[in-house]
Design an enzyme around this catalytic site. Structure first.
Site, PDB file in Angstrom:
ATOM      1  CG  LEU A   1     104.949 -67.345  30.415  1.00  0.00           C
ATOM      2  CD1 LEU A   1     104.698 -68.423  31.265  1.00  0.00           C
ATOM      3  CD2 LEU A   1     104.855 -66.442  29.247  1.00  0.00           C
ATOM      4  CE1 TYR A   2     113.810 -66.177  27.786  1.00  0.00           C
ATOM      5  CE2 TYR A   2     114.856 -65.547  29.849  1.00  0.00           C
ATOM      6  CZ  TYR A   2     114.966 -65.920  28.311  1.00  0.00           C
ATOM      7  OH  TYR A   2     116.525 -66.616  28.198  1.00  0.00           O
ATOM      8  CB  ALA A   3     112.376 -67.616  34.081  1.00  0.00           C
TER       9      ALA A   3
ATOM     10  CB  THR B   1     109.825 -70.540  29.043  1.00  0.00           C
ATOM     11  OG1 THR B   1     110.446 -69.740  28.722  1.00  0.00           O
ATOM     12  CG2 THR B   1     108.595 -70.799  28.947  1.00  0.00           C
ATOM     13  CE  LYS B   2     115.489 -70.034  26.894  1.00  0.00           C
ATOM     14  NZ  LYS B   2     115.990 -70.913  26.014  1.00  0.00           N
TER      15      LYS B   2
END
Length: 433
Positions: free
Chosen positions: A244-246, A248-249
């Site tokens: 999910l971090y990726a 959002t980026k």
């Protein structure tokens, strides 16, 4: 007692980069093979933003890492501090708003900018994703340099508008974000709140400014996700996020392109590759490996499928700071004003990495030698938590545009980190971090 020692101080920054810009990349536009694909991603990500903003009342209570109480702002005394911090001290200097200024990269970039004569104002919410006392210690160092950090959140539109009312920023270095790949499985909403909604809020305030500032922001090497082509190039596909971090980026890059296209904002995204060094983040492997090795605790050393090697393109903080300043110095002005576009604006994406992936097992071996302690390794399979087996940066575009060239290898970088760690934490014998 903690020391405010800063290993090797701040990377030397003799001045702004004045290299002649490449015709190939100076006016790079972010083109995609299929317009429909871009449109789809834009609708998806904007949909996510509005869904989460609509539920913001539950978001604020669901976040497991609460921001510390934000001090009140405003008033003549506060405005005086803001103006003094942002005051340009050199003839060719900039006035830069640095978000996430108390963070690892943000604190080092802020100091480097200040040392060469730029006006610098910080913004940070001092949340407790990791030990806030480390952020406070960085704040003390910045204050000694004359850098004021406003305590507030990038989602606070009123505060951001006030800052732009008090100071005419020429640039924004947007480094505030919810970091960490694995934590997204525990607290996914915090990533939407910071990395998407927060970024959009910054862009909204900037596009309404008169004149608009040029913006450099932190993306991530995580956007390459499940890509197997190495080294990773800016031209490679980034539509297979592994976390999910990726995601959002990646969303941030698509949203940035939209604001560039519609409003004429000058935007430069930086894909950082595994940044490490003194004053780093305690949630990073090299940091907690050091702590646990000194305490004779076992450390997890992951391997990919079929006992494959897990490797990272570890990039020393000084090299990242130089890359950030190089990107800032080669930005073109935004073309809009007051929310209206007046012409095409610059849009760029760069990898900032070391270009030499190192197996995590080798990192542990280096730490063992530096700490003079044998690590208790627990070799285990790489979990399905968003981590990827390897990262490897192709930095040809950054080299071409502003002469980016990393100079610190992992052995030297870890030596500097361990020297700082032992001074700051007292040889790692404390148990409160």
């Amino acid at each position: 007692m903690k020391s405010t020692y800063l290993d090797d101080n701040i990377p030397s920054t003799p001045g702004k980069f004045k290299m002649e810009k490449s015709n190939y990349y100076h006016r790079l536009r972010w083109h995609y093979p299929h317009l429909a694909k871009v449109t789809f991603w834009s609708f998806v990500f904007f949909g996510l933003i509005f869904v989460f903003l609509f539920n913001s009342s539950t978001l604020s209570t669901d976040l497991s890492h609460k921001s510390l109480k934000i001090k009140s702002w405003g008033g003549p005394g506060w405005e005086k501090r803001v103006k003094s911090s942002a005051k340009i001290r050199s003839e060719t200097g900039y006035s830069v708003l640095v978000t996430g200024a108390a963070g690892f990269i943000g604190s080092r970039v802020s100091t480097a900018l200040k040392l060469r004569g730029d006006g610098v104002l910080g913004l940070d919410n001092f949340n407790d994703y990791y030990d806030p006392t480390l952020k406070r210690a960085r704040q003390v160092l910045l204050e000694k340099r004359g850098i004021f950090i406003v305590e507030g959140d990038v989602n606070d539109t009123v505060l951001l508008n006030k800052l732009f009312e008090v100071v005419h920023f020429t640039h924004v270095m947007h480094l505030a974000a919810q970091a960490g790949v694995r934590y997204a499985m525990q607290n996914p909403k915090s990533y939407i709140h910071s990395n998407i909604a927060g970024f959009v809020n910054v862009l909204e305030v900037c596009k309404n400014a008169n004149q608009q500032p040029a913006i450099v922001w932190a993306s991530s090497s995580s956007v390459y996700g499940l890509n197997t082509k190495v080294p990773f190039s800016e031209k490679d596909r980034t539509d297979q996020p592994a976390s999910l971090y990726a995601a959002t980026k990646k969303a941030g890059e698509e949203i940035a392109h939209t604001y560039n296209h519609i409003y004429g904002l000058s935007l430069t995204g930086l894909r950082f590759f595994t940044v490490y060094g003194p004053w780093g983040r305690p949630d990073m492997a090299y940091f907690f490996f050091t702590k646990d090795i000194l305490k004779r605790k076992p450390i997890p050393v992951f391997e990919s499928g079929n006992h494959g090697t897990v490797a990272r393109d570890f990039t020393y903080i000084d090299d990242i700071v130089k890359g950030c300043l190089g990107a800032l110095d080669t930005t073109e002005k935004s073309t809009g004003s007051g929310g209206k576009k007046k012409g095409d604006a610059q849009f760029r994406i760069f990898n900032l990495g070391n270009t030499l992936p190192v197996p995590v097992s080798d990192l542990v071996s280096i730490l063992e030698k530096l700490l003079k302690v044998k690590a208790k390794r627990r070799v285990m399979k790489l979990p399905r938590n968003g981590d990827v087996p390897f990262t490897h940066a192709n930095i040809n575009l950054a080299q071409r545009e502003f002469g980016h060239k990393p100079t610190t290898d992992l052995q030297m970088g870890l030596k500097k980190f361990v020297r700082w760690y032992e001074k700051y934490y007292g040889s790692g014998k404390k148990s409160d971090h």
